[in-house]
Design an enzyme around this catalytic site. Structure first.
Site, PDB file in Angstrom:
ATOM      1  N   SER A 167       0.823  -1.199   0.000  1.00 55.17           N
ATOM      2  CA  SER A 167       0.000   0.000   0.000  1.00 55.17           C
ATOM      3  C   SER A 167       0.867   1.262   0.000  1.00 55.17           C
ATOM      4  O   SER A 167       1.674   1.465  -0.906  1.00 55.17           O
ATOM      5  CB  SER A 167      -0.955  -0.028   1.198  1.00 55.17           C
ATOM      6  OG  SER A 167      -1.918   0.983   1.103  1.00 55.17           O
ATOM      7  N   HIS A 201      -8.019  -4.984  -0.948  1.00 51.17           N
ATOM      8  CA  HIS A 201      -6.726  -4.307  -0.831  1.00 51.17           C
ATOM      9  C   HIS A 201      -5.626  -5.273  -0.397  1.00 51.17           C
ATOM     10  O   HIS A 201      -4.511  -5.244  -0.924  1.00 51.17           O
ATOM     11  CB  HIS A 201      -6.861  -3.157   0.161  1.00 51.17           C
ATOM     12  CG  HIS A 201      -5.719  -2.197   0.177  1.00 51.17           C
ATOM     13  ND1 HIS A 201      -5.075  -1.743  -0.957  1.00 51.17           N
ATOM     14  CD2 HIS A 201      -5.091  -1.575   1.216  1.00 51.17           C
ATOM     15  CE1 HIS A 201      -4.123  -0.894  -0.630  1.00 51.17           C
ATOM     16  NE2 HIS A 201      -4.098  -0.785   0.686  1.00 51.17           N
ATOM     17  N   ASP A 247      -0.468  -3.873  -4.125  1.00 46.32           N
ATOM     18  CA  ASP A 247      -1.563  -2.914  -4.217  1.00 46.32           C
ATOM     19  C   ASP A 247      -1.135  -1.534  -3.721  1.00 46.32           C
ATOM     20  O   ASP A 247      -1.617  -1.044  -2.689  1.00 46.32           O
ATOM     21  CB  ASP A 247      -2.803  -3.390  -3.446  1.00 46.32           C
ATOM     22  CG  ASP A 247      -4.077  -2.795  -4.047  1.00 46.32           C
ATOM     23  OD1 ASP A 247      -4.167  -2.733  -5.291  1.00 46.32           O
ATOM     24  OD2 ASP A 247      -4.976  -2.383  -3.297  1.00 46.32           O
TER      25      ASP A 247
END
Length: 469
Positions: free
Chosen positions: A171, A272, A195
């Site tokens: 992330s 996610h 991601d």
């Protein structure tokens, strides 16, 4: 959804999680083993904690007991470090953290890496700076990268080579890794982005976000590009799983129930975090996760992209293989790769192209295609549209199906006309063919020619074949 809307949702989500952990106290940790930090509600409310970064070291020699890793660890003689300069180094960088929560997956990822390769695993712990409102956390990410670069410089002084570093950023951690790469002018060996964060980064300059120039090779896995992830390519190869948005097995409705259901954390971030779980599964090597280059997900699903000619026939794979298995030089940049996955580990699915050639239709129709083995069946529906018979005497439909088993193990194909009475009652099929891709160009499609599918009367055909493993 606009980027500003995403940021607002993230901030609301932060407030919600905060309300769940009021009064949370620091967990006691083992005195001998290092552990990740934790942020209490008191610290959050007073914002009394400044940015602090610590590093944990895990190797095959201390797999169950992390060691605090500092610049001094490289030269200390009284308490020698488990760090081995001669081995490659994997650097794990977490992203935004809900208040008080440690990334529980860190140990699992480290273990998966160490089982796959004999390496040093350095975990970057910046939880103190990552646990405030999202927009405030974004303000910290470059400073975290600067602090990491100081450690990398010291490691270089002690004999480590930049190309031996492989950063794995989750992330927001992906952009932290990207800025470390920028500071070292793209000479770091590899960055893998799981991601990479989207809010506040999609429209950012490449200096401020991850991009292919940040390392000798950058690969990214996208699983939530419509909410928390980024929707644009950021690496040499970008794997968009199931189109990069909605993952199989994850609930579709995201925020409607955010203030109602308490188990919301895993519910909201399921898409996610799928990138992380798929990556860890790929490290085991139980089955290949292969990406197919294509301009769009829609073209991929229509069966318009079946090969990897841009890579000279070798399709990139998720995992630790050098440059994702790409052997061409120079490596193409910002290549969108698509693949379909299953809903659970090991996430692999075989891609099968269905080609259905039918005579002109007067009405619309819907055909349910089922691929069967003795113990498994997989269905998918295909909509057929009426055609102008004055222009053509046949219509070809193409779609991509998935199956847990390879095509050679599929025993039966079944077609069923599921349309209601106002739809086409009799469908003349000139041919139906199934083939697996990517193929070695020696595979022969399985085809059946010239039959009718009547409403309410399923048609099926048995294949007699043997897998050549």
């Amino acid at each position: 959804m606009s980027q500003q809307h995403n940021i607002i949702l993230l901030c609301l989500f932060t407030v919600f999680i905060t309300s769940l952990v009021l009064g949370l106290e620091n967990n006691s940790t083992d005195e001998e083993c290092a552990d990740l930090n934790n942020t209490t509600w008191q610290e959050y409310r007073q914002r009394s904690v400044k940015l602090q970064v610590q590093y944990l070291l895990l190797t095959r020699r201390n797999l169950d007991c992390a060691q605090t890793f500092t610049q001094q660890s490289l030269t200390e003689t009284e308490q020698p470090s488990y760090f081995n300069i001669s081995r490659p180094t994997k650097v794990i960088v977490h992203g935004y953290r809900a208040l008080g929560s440690k990334p529980s997956w860190v140990k699992d990822l480290a273990v998966a890496l160490l089982r796959a390769q004999d390496v040093n695993v350095v975990v970057v712990d910046w939880i103190y700076g990552a646990s405030f409102a999202y927009n405030l956390v974004v303000e910290n990410y470059k400073e975290v990268a600067v602090q990491i670069s100081v450690l990398i410089n010291q490691m270089q002084t002690n004999g480590c080579k930049l190309e031996s570093f492989h950063f794995i950023g989750i992330s927001l951690g992906a952009h932290v890794a990207g800025f470390v790469g920028t500071l070292f002018e793209g000479k770091i060996g590899r960055i893998t982005a799981l991601d990479p964060a989207g809010p506040m980064f999609k429209g950012a300059d490449t200096f401020d976000r991850l991009d292919p120039s940040d390392a000798l090779f950058v690969d990214a896995i996208h699983t939530d590009s419509d909410y928390f992830g980024i929707s644009i390519p950021v690496g040499h190869v970008d794997f968009f799983l199931n189109g990069g948005k909605d993952q199989t097995g994850c609930a579709r409705s995201r925020f409607a129930s955010i203030l109602v259901y308490f188990p919301v954390y895993g519910y909201v971030i399921c898409d996610h975090m799928r990138a992380l779980h798929v990556y860890m599964s790929a490290l085991s090597g139980s089955c290949p996760l292969i990406g197919i280059p294509c301009s769009s997900y829609e073209d991929f699903l229509k069966g318009n992209c079946l090969d990897c000619d841009i890579f000279k026939g070798t399709c990139p794979t998720i995992g630790l293989s050098e440059n994702s298995g790409i052997t061409v030089s120079p490596i193409p940049k910002e290549q969108r790769l698509f693949l379909l996955t299953s809903s659970s580990t090991p996430f692999c699915a075989h891609h099968i192209l269905l080609r259905l050639e039918v005579s002109p239709l007067d009405k619309s129709a819907e055909v349910e295609v089922t691929l069967r083995t003795e113990s498994l069946r997989k269905e998918q529906r295909l909509r057929l549209s009426p055609t102008d018979s004055s222009r053509t005497d046949t219509t070809m439909y193409r779609t991509v199906l998935t199956h847990p088993l390879p095509l050679c193990e599929i025993q039966t194909i079944e077609l069923k006309n599921t349309g209601a009475f106002y739809r086409q009652g009799d469908i003349h099929v000139k041919s139906v063919c199934v083939s697996e891709f990517p193929s070695n160009r020696q595979d022969v499609p399985l085809c059946v020619n010239n039959f009718h599918i009547r409403r309410g009367a399923p048609w099926f055909h048995d294949f007699v074949q043997v897998c050549d493993y």
